[in-house]
Scaffold this active site. Structure first.
Site, PDB file in Angstrom:
ATOM      1  CG  ASP A 153     -43.989  16.730 -45.890  1.00 25.61           C
ATOM      2  OD1 ASP A 153     -44.900  16.624 -46.368  1.00 25.61           O
ATOM      3  OD2 ASP A 153     -43.450  15.485 -45.677  1.00 25.61           O
TER       4      ASP A 153
ATOM      5  NE  ARG B  77     -53.646   9.579 -38.447  1.00 28.05           N
ATOM      6  CZ  ARG B  77     -52.962   9.659 -39.207  1.00 28.05           C
ATOM      7  NH1 ARG B  77     -52.305  10.735 -39.525  1.00 28.05           N
ATOM      8  NH2 ARG B  77     -52.886   8.611 -40.263  1.00 28.05           N
TER       9      ARG B  77
ATOM     10  CG  PHE C 166     -44.607  10.885 -41.487  1.00 30.43           C
ATOM     11  CD1 PHE C 166     -45.993  10.459 -41.164  1.00 30.43           C
ATOM     12  CD2 PHE C 166     -43.935  10.135 -42.321  1.00 30.43           C
ATOM     13  CE1 PHE C 166     -46.497   9.382 -41.494  1.00 30.43           C
ATOM     14  CE2 PHE C 166     -44.719   9.104 -42.774  1.00 30.43           C
ATOM     15  CZ  PHE C 166     -45.707   8.524 -42.249  1.00 30.43           C
TER      16      PHE C 166
ATOM     17  CE1 TYR D 160     -49.838   8.105 -48.372  1.00 31.05           C
ATOM     18  CE2 TYR D 160     -48.417   8.168 -50.357  1.00 31.05           C
ATOM     19  CZ  TYR D 160     -48.811   8.020 -49.009  1.00 31.05           C
ATOM     20  OH  TYR D 160     -47.521   7.824 -47.998  1.00 31.05           O
ATOM     21  CE  LYS D 161     -49.951  10.630 -45.692  1.00 34.80           C
ATOM     22  NZ  LYS D 161     -48.894  11.383 -45.228  1.00 34.80           N
TER      23      LYS D 161
HETATM   24  C1  LIG Z   1     -47.972  10.439 -45.564  1.00 29.27           C
HETATM   25  C2  LIG Z   1     -46.425  11.224 -45.254  1.00 29.27           C
HETATM   26  C3  LIG Z   1     -45.629  10.971 -45.751  1.00 29.27           C
HETATM   27  C4  LIG Z   1     -45.375   9.684 -46.690  1.00 29.27           C
HETATM   28  O1  LIG Z   1     -44.156   9.582 -47.253  1.00 29.27           O
HETATM   29  P1  LIG Z   1     -44.293   8.355 -48.572  1.00 29.27           P
HETATM   30  O2  LIG Z   1     -42.814   8.592 -49.008  1.00 29.27           O
HETATM   31  O3  LIG Z   1     -45.257   8.407 -49.293  1.00 29.27           O
HETATM   32  O4  LIG Z   1     -44.412   7.083 -47.733  1.00 29.27           O
HETATM   33  C5  LIG Z   1     -44.182  11.668 -45.407  1.00 29.27           C
HETATM   34  N1  LIG Z   1     -44.147  12.472 -44.663  1.00 29.27           N
HETATM   35  C6  LIG Z   1     -45.460  12.917 -43.967  1.00 29.27           C
HETATM   36  C7  LIG Z   1     -45.253  14.063 -43.275  1.00 29.27           C
HETATM   37  C8  LIG Z   1     -46.442  12.175 -44.366  1.00 29.27           C
HETATM   38  O5  LIG Z   1     -47.508  12.541 -43.634  1.00 29.27           O
END
Ligand SMILES: *Cc1c(COP(=O)(O)O)cnc(C)c1O
Length: 426
Positions: A197, A385, A128, A222-223
């Site tokens: 992560d 997705r 990401f 939030y996921k």
């Molecule tokens: C959704 C996601 C994030 C989100 O990071 P924020 O700091 O909440 O914007 C970070 N890393 C991964 C791998 C994600 O899927």
């Protein structure tokens, strides 16, 4: 397979009643819980009570009487149950990006103390972007090299110069899942630390941080944890490391005695030193409802049962797409091997040299099927997705989504200009 057969699967599903916990608009097929989890019905009442009673009536006393100060730890302990961590090992704070900076910094301090000759941080090229940006910034400050590889190249690169291996357990684009325990063991054998992560794992797939003896982890609220837009994130450090160094955002909430108001910093013992500033009470209250919605699966098999249903859903969806949308230019990108698949299915699309990914997703949204689109660095790597949250996604949803997709493709609906206009958030 038929729609009736899908309805029969739902009728026999022991997890099906958990869907009633959520506010889901009738007629909508929501396949984007990997980006923003659905709203638990308990949130509105909880927030109303926090606002009107705790904040409105009791005002500042609520820091003590309503346990506001304890929220980061209390919700952290609940998240710990979902990721194979122990009590007192997880706190909820800040965002995933910020927490990643904290743990990467802590890992780099350990590495520099124990192996100053190691100056390489290894990650995955399609990680990401925020993870890569945070790593890039830290490497620039440290004078380290950031090495980005394809998944299959990772084990071979874990040499004597590698300080930290930083990976996202389930890839946000492809849904490919790493073997967390095996890669952690390989990294340790090579003398490197691991930072995981869990953004697309927590609440979606079983994770055993403690059993794998991983070093650090962060994840998103939030996921799959259904904490609401911008919900705070979580952070875990192996207790073996948590007292050795403190993280660089040494704010007062991570102090051993925040209300002693001393001019010098003294880190709290354990994971509490990963807190920084005042906790966002309203957001934490909503997140607690979200985490509780996942823990509600514990009496019916917990993460193991959720994983089983998730794989049944993604397997069914992928199979139906291949059978019913054959010849439309859609291809499965996610791993066929269930052991390597997270809780999402990704497709790519090519027709007459053109990628229709974005427009296909927009046409589906217009029909009430919510997935999302992730652009690749070249059009052929564009991705459609579809996230499957086993807490509230039904087998019949997989069937209906594929029927809509089949019609969007067979009628050429995605070619309509209105589906090609881009919004800020894809
Ligand atoms: C959704 C996601 C994030 C989100 O990071 P924020 O700091 O909440 O914007 C970070 N890393 C991964 C791998 C994600 O899927």
């Amino acid at each position: 397979m038929t729609r009736d057969a899908c309805l029969a699967l739902d009728a026999a599903d022991a997890l099906a009643p958990l869907r009633a916990q959520f506010e889901l608009p009738p007629g909508l097929v929501y396949l984007d819980g990997n980006s923003l989890g659905a709203l638990p019905k308990s949130v509105a009442a909880r927030l109303h009570s926090v606002v009107s009673e705790e904040w409105g009536r009791d005002l500042i006393q609520s820091w003590n009487t309503a346990g506001w100060l304890e929220l980061p730890r209390r919700v952290g302990d609940k998240v710990a149950r979902l990721v194979g961590a122990g009590e007192g090992e997880v706190v909820v704070a800040d965002s995933t990006s910020v927490n990643l900076f904290k743990v990467l910094s802590a890992a780099s301090r350990l590495a520099r103390a124990d192996h100053p000759e190691r100056r390489v941080l290894v990650s995955e090229r399609s990680n990401f972007p925020t993870d890569l940006y945070i790593a890039e910034g830290l490497c620039r400050d440290l004078g380290w090299e950031l090495v980005l590889l394809e998944p299959d190249e990772l084990p071979g690169r874990l040499g004597p110069d590698v300080a930290v291996l930083m990976l996202t357990h389930v890839n946000y684009r492809t849904g490919r899942m790493h073997d967390l325990a095996a890669l952690t063991a390989q990294a340790h054998a090579a003398g490197a630390l691991t930072v995981w992560d869990l953004a697309h794992s927590a609440g979606a797939v079983p994770v055993e941080l403690g059993r794998a003896d991983a070093d650090f982890a962060v994840g998103c609220g939030y996921k799959f944890l259904n904490g609401g837009p911008g919900a705070p994130a979580f952070v875990w450090a192996n207790p073996r490391h948590s007292d050795r160094f403190w993280q660089p955002l040494s704010g007062w909430m991570g102090h051993a005695a925040p209300f002693a108001f001393t001019p010098d910093y003294r880190p709290a013992p354990g994971i509490a030193r990963y807190l920084c500033g005042t906790p966002p009470v309203l957001s934490l209250a909503a997140l607690e409802c979200g985490v509780d919605s996942v823990l509600a699966a514990e009496p019916v098999g917990g993460m193991g049962a959720l994983r089983e249903k998730s794989l049944a859903l993604t397997t069914l969806f992928a199979r139906l797409v291949e059978e019913r949308c054959a010849g439309s230019g859609l291809e499965l990108v996610s791993p066929r091997d269930a052991a390597q698949r997270g809780s999402q299915v990704c497709l790519s699309h090519r027709a007459e040299g053109e990628s229709g990914g974005y427009a296909i997703v927009q046409a589906l949204i217009a029909r009430g099927v919510i997935g999302d689109f992730r652009a690749g660095d070249i059009p052929s790597s564009d991705i459609l997705r579809f996230g499957f949250t086993p807490l509230y996604t039904r087998f019949v949803d997989a069937w209906d989504a594929v029927e809509h997709l089949r019609e969007v493709m067979s009628r050429g609906e995605w070619r309509e200009p209105r589906f090609h206009r881009r919004s800020a958030v894809t």
